[in-house]
Structure formats: C-alpha cells, structure tokens
Write a protein that holds these residues in place. Structure first.
Motif, PDB file in Angstrom:
ATOM      1  N   HIS A  84      17.134 -57.872  10.672  1.00 47.52           N
ATOM      2  CA  HIS A  84      17.086 -56.591  11.401  1.00 47.52           C
ATOM      3  C   HIS A  84      15.750 -56.436  12.119  1.00 47.52           C
ATOM      4  CE1 HIS A  84      19.692 -55.408   7.787  1.00 47.52           C
ATOM      5  NE2 HIS A  84      20.512 -55.329   8.825  1.00 47.52           N
ATOM      6  N   HIS A  86      12.930 -53.691  12.512  1.00 44.66           N
ATOM      7  CA  HIS A  86      12.469 -52.476  11.835  1.00 44.66           C
ATOM      8  C   HIS A  86      11.492 -51.722  12.724  1.00 44.66           C
ATOM      9  CE1 HIS A  86      14.130 -52.871   7.617  1.00 44.66           C
ATOM     10  NE2 HIS A  86      14.564 -53.969   8.236  1.00 44.66           N
ATOM     11  N   GLU A  87      11.243 -50.468  12.376  1.00 45.84           N
ATOM     12  CA  GLU A  87      10.571 -49.532  13.275  1.00 45.84           C
ATOM     13  C   GLU A  87       9.077 -49.740  13.491  1.00 45.84           C
ATOM     14  OE1 GLU A  87      11.627 -45.722  11.667  1.00 45.84           O
ATOM     15  OE2 GLU A  87      10.738 -46.174   9.727  1.00 45.84           O
ATOM     16  N   GLY A 101      11.897 -48.331   8.181  1.00 43.09           N
ATOM     17  CA  GLY A 101      13.342 -48.546   8.184  1.00 43.09           C
ATOM     18  C   GLY A 101      13.811 -49.282   9.421  1.00 43.09           C
ATOM     19  N   HIS A 102      15.109 -49.411   9.539  1.00 46.37           N
ATOM     20  CA  HIS A 102      15.684 -50.054  10.717  1.00 46.37           C
ATOM     21  C   HIS A 102      15.278 -49.287  11.974  1.00 46.37           C
ATOM     22  CE1 HIS A 102      19.359 -52.040   8.580  1.00 46.37           C
ATOM     23  NE2 HIS A 102      18.207 -52.360   8.018  1.00 46.37           N
ATOM     24  N   TRP A 103      15.064 -50.024  13.042  1.00 43.16           N
ATOM     25  CA  TRP A 103      14.767 -49.398  14.328  1.00 43.16           C
ATOM     26  C   TRP A 103      16.057 -48.755  14.829  1.00 43.16           C
ATOM     27  CZ3 TRP A 103      15.318 -52.030  19.516  1.00 43.16           C
ATOM     28  CH2 TRP A 103      14.818 -51.221  20.552  1.00 43.16           C
ATOM     29  N   LYS A 158       7.578 -53.281  17.092  1.00 39.55           N
ATOM     30  CA  LYS A 158       8.549 -53.249  15.994  1.00 39.55           C
ATOM     31  C   LYS A 158       8.336 -54.515  15.152  1.00 39.55           C
ATOM     32  CE  LYS A 158      10.306 -49.800  18.338  1.00 39.55           C
ATOM     33  NZ  LYS A 158       9.206 -49.440  19.196  1.00 39.55           N
ATOM     34  N   SER A 174      20.928 -48.672   5.526  1.00 41.97           N
ATOM     35  CA  SER A 174      20.390 -50.016   5.740  1.00 41.97           C
ATOM     36  C   SER A 174      21.339 -51.180   5.524  1.00 41.97           C
ATOM     37  CB  SER A 174      19.171 -50.209   4.845  1.00 41.97           C
ATOM     38  OG  SER A 174      19.578 -50.165   3.486  1.00 41.97           O
ATOM     39  N   ARG A 180      13.303 -57.548   1.136  1.00 36.56           N
ATOM     40  CA  ARG A 180      12.781 -58.063   2.396  1.00 36.56           C
ATOM     41  C   ARG A 180      12.011 -59.349   2.067  1.00 36.56           C
ATOM     42  NH1 ARG A 180      10.911 -52.403   5.346  1.00 36.56           N
ATOM     43  NH2 ARG A 180      12.824 -51.304   4.803  1.00 36.56           N
ATOM     44  N   CYS A 183       8.794 -61.152   7.083  1.00 32.19           N
ATOM     45  CA  CYS A 183       8.466 -60.102   8.057  1.00 32.19           C
ATOM     46  C   CYS A 183       7.535 -60.646   9.118  1.00 32.19           C
ATOM     47  CB  CYS A 183       7.787 -58.940   7.317  1.00 32.19           C
ATOM     48  SG  CYS A 183       7.368 -57.515   8.355  1.00 32.19           S
TER      49      CYS A 183
END
Length: 188
Positions: A84, A86-87, A101-103, A158, A174, A180, A183
């Motif tokens: 994913h 993420h923000e 969290g997810h964008w 992001k 989510s 996770r 990253c």
C-alpha cells in the motif's frame, strides 16, 4: 579599330546583361517544434521493519500523465502479501507505524483497486512471494502523479508499505494485512 571593336563588344554585353529580368529568390524558414515528453522518476529502497529481513526497490515512473510502479521485494515469507501507499514518508519507527494509515485523499472506503464501491488511492493490492521469499508487482495508473502538487494524486511525501499478510479488501480501514514488514518514503 581593334580597341573600338572590343569596347563595342564589352558595351553590348553589359547592356544585354542589364536588360535581363532580375529574379527574386525567396527563402522560407520553417520552424519545427518537437515536443519531448518529460519523464519523472522516483526510485526508493525498502527498509526492513518489524524484525524482518524484508527489503527491495520500488520505482515510480511518470510519463504522459500515467504513473507506473514496479516493486521487487525479497526476504518475505512465501505466500501472498499486501502493498500500500501510506500517508506519510516517515519510516522511522521499528514497526513502520510512523508512516500513518493508508493514503486516502478522496475519503473512500478501503477496497480493491478499481472497485466501484470505492478504494483508497493507496490500495495497491496483493502480490505473491515465491518459495525463496521474492516477489514483484507492477501497476500503471492515471490516479497518481509525481510532484504535480494535486493533493488527490501526488504521491511525493507518502510511503510504500509491504505487509506480512494479504489484504482481504473488505476490513476497514486497512484490509487486515498484518504487520508492516518493509517501508520506504517516496521522495525525489
């Protein structure tokens, strides 16, 4: 007499040369403009999180208003994994939660990419890691841009998160994809 004949001949030639019609030659310049498509690219290295050895590289390439993301990941458990956007580009925490969290700039429910009932712009989907823990995924979309400044499309600032498990595409917010495991901030 020879002088006069030569002089008359020279004068005759000069007069006939003057009587000839002058022709104008026009030279037209043509300017050809070639438009070169600007290609934007961001290449990022994934860093292991949550006490794993997961690593890899993700390349985002934007050309003609379309972004292609290609991720090559290693050090995974064999099987299905979610990935994913993420923000936040902050990957400083040991478990990757600093990325937020997810964008989801359009406020949609979590779901499968392209689903009519909605999906986050960060809901990329699942991919398979082989028996050696290696996996790849690629996606092409006009829903993203690199550095365009449009808050609903711009992926700069992001992060990319790889999860330990698969996204079920229904659990909110989510997809219940688990820890996770890797990253990387999406920065130029």
């Amino acid at each position: 007499m020879k002088k006069i004949s030569i002089l008359l001949l020279a004068l005759t030639l000069s007069l006939s040369a003057c009587k000839k019609k002058k022709e104008e030659v026009k030279v037209e310049e043509e300017t050809v403009t070639t438009e070169v498509a600007k290609v934007k690219k961001a290449k990022i290295a994934l860093n292991a999180k949550s006490d794993t050895n997961t690593s890899g590289n993700v390349v985002f390439k934007e050309e003609d208003g379309t972004v292609t993301m290609t991720a090559i990941i290693s050090g995974l458990e064999p099987g299905e994994h979610a990935i994913h956007i993420h923000e936040k580009s902050d990957c400083s925490s040991a478990d990757g939660t600093s990325a937020g969290g997810h964008w989801n700039p359009t406020g949609q429910p979590h779901g499968k990419w392209g689903n009519e009932t909605g999906f986050h712009k960060g809901d990329i989907g699942n991919f398979i890691a082989d028996e050696n823990g290696n996996g790849t995924i690629s996606i092409t979309t006009d829903e993203w841009c690199i550095g365009c400044g449009d808050e609903t499309k711009d992926i700069l600032g992001k992060s990319i998160i790889v999860h330990a498990g698969a996204d079920d595409f229904t659990s909110q917010p989510s997809g219940a994809a688990g820890a996770r495991v890797s990253c990387a901030g999406i920065i130029e």
